[in-house]
Design an enzyme around this catalytic site. Sequence first.
Site: not given
Length: 252
Positions: A9, A11, A94, A96, A164, A170, A210, A231-232
């Site tokens: 993802n 983002k 999600h 967010e 999640e 994050g 993470s 993600g990251g």
Amino acid sequence: MPTPLIAGNWKMNTTVQEAALLAGHLRGSLGGVTSVEVVLCPPFVSLAEVARAVQGSAIKVGAQNMHHEDKGAFTGEVSPLMLLGLCQYVILGHSERRRDFAETDAVVNRKVHKALASGLRPILCVGELLADRQAGREEAVVTASLKASLEGVTSPDGLVVAYEPVWAIGTGLAATPQQAQAMCALVRRLLAGQFGREQASALRVLYGGSVTPANIQELASQPDIDGGLVGGASLNAAQFADIVRTTVSVRP
Ligand code: 13P
């Protein structure tokens, strides 16, 4: 056991040019991987470029959201009809989007129905807040959210659920493999309750929050974790490839 899935993802990161470059790199390193399904979820504006970059490889593409109507006066929104042909998956609900765009379980439920009816595979996200976990109500929160998001769904073919925990997203503070396994097992029990045992064991349940090359091995070794929503670390070609390869080695 279903084929594991690792989804990136991205983002709100990468320009169109950067997205094409990243997808090209990943095609080079992961384009032939078939024992784990790899899905790249770039921003809407880069879907076409990323789809082009991975065309003819095993890598699939996903969107990060969609509207629940096919068309109409919904300024700034993107519909399932527009996504068909560009991608196979769509992330829905999600945290967010729930937090920043007030998406409720009811809205997510409409999107899940629409995605499934349109032939897009939803990656439905559920997860508790830190306060929920501190109060010991993570199971109740995830149960309620999953049930409401899947209300009325009878044919879940293609559905993926990503657990999640919001406190792990994050933060660098991933859930422990035991915590993640317990919650993914809960998700699978709920899926079994709604769709039957056989169907539930064929659906993918992912962990997200993470995920890194350092923790994916233990996470992906858990019986109810069929991969990750990253993600990251998905923005770094080497790290993402490492996560996929480790999953391949854990779940050959
Ligand atoms: P991080 O991997 O950056 O924690 O993000 C997880 C996530 O939200 C994936 O959807």
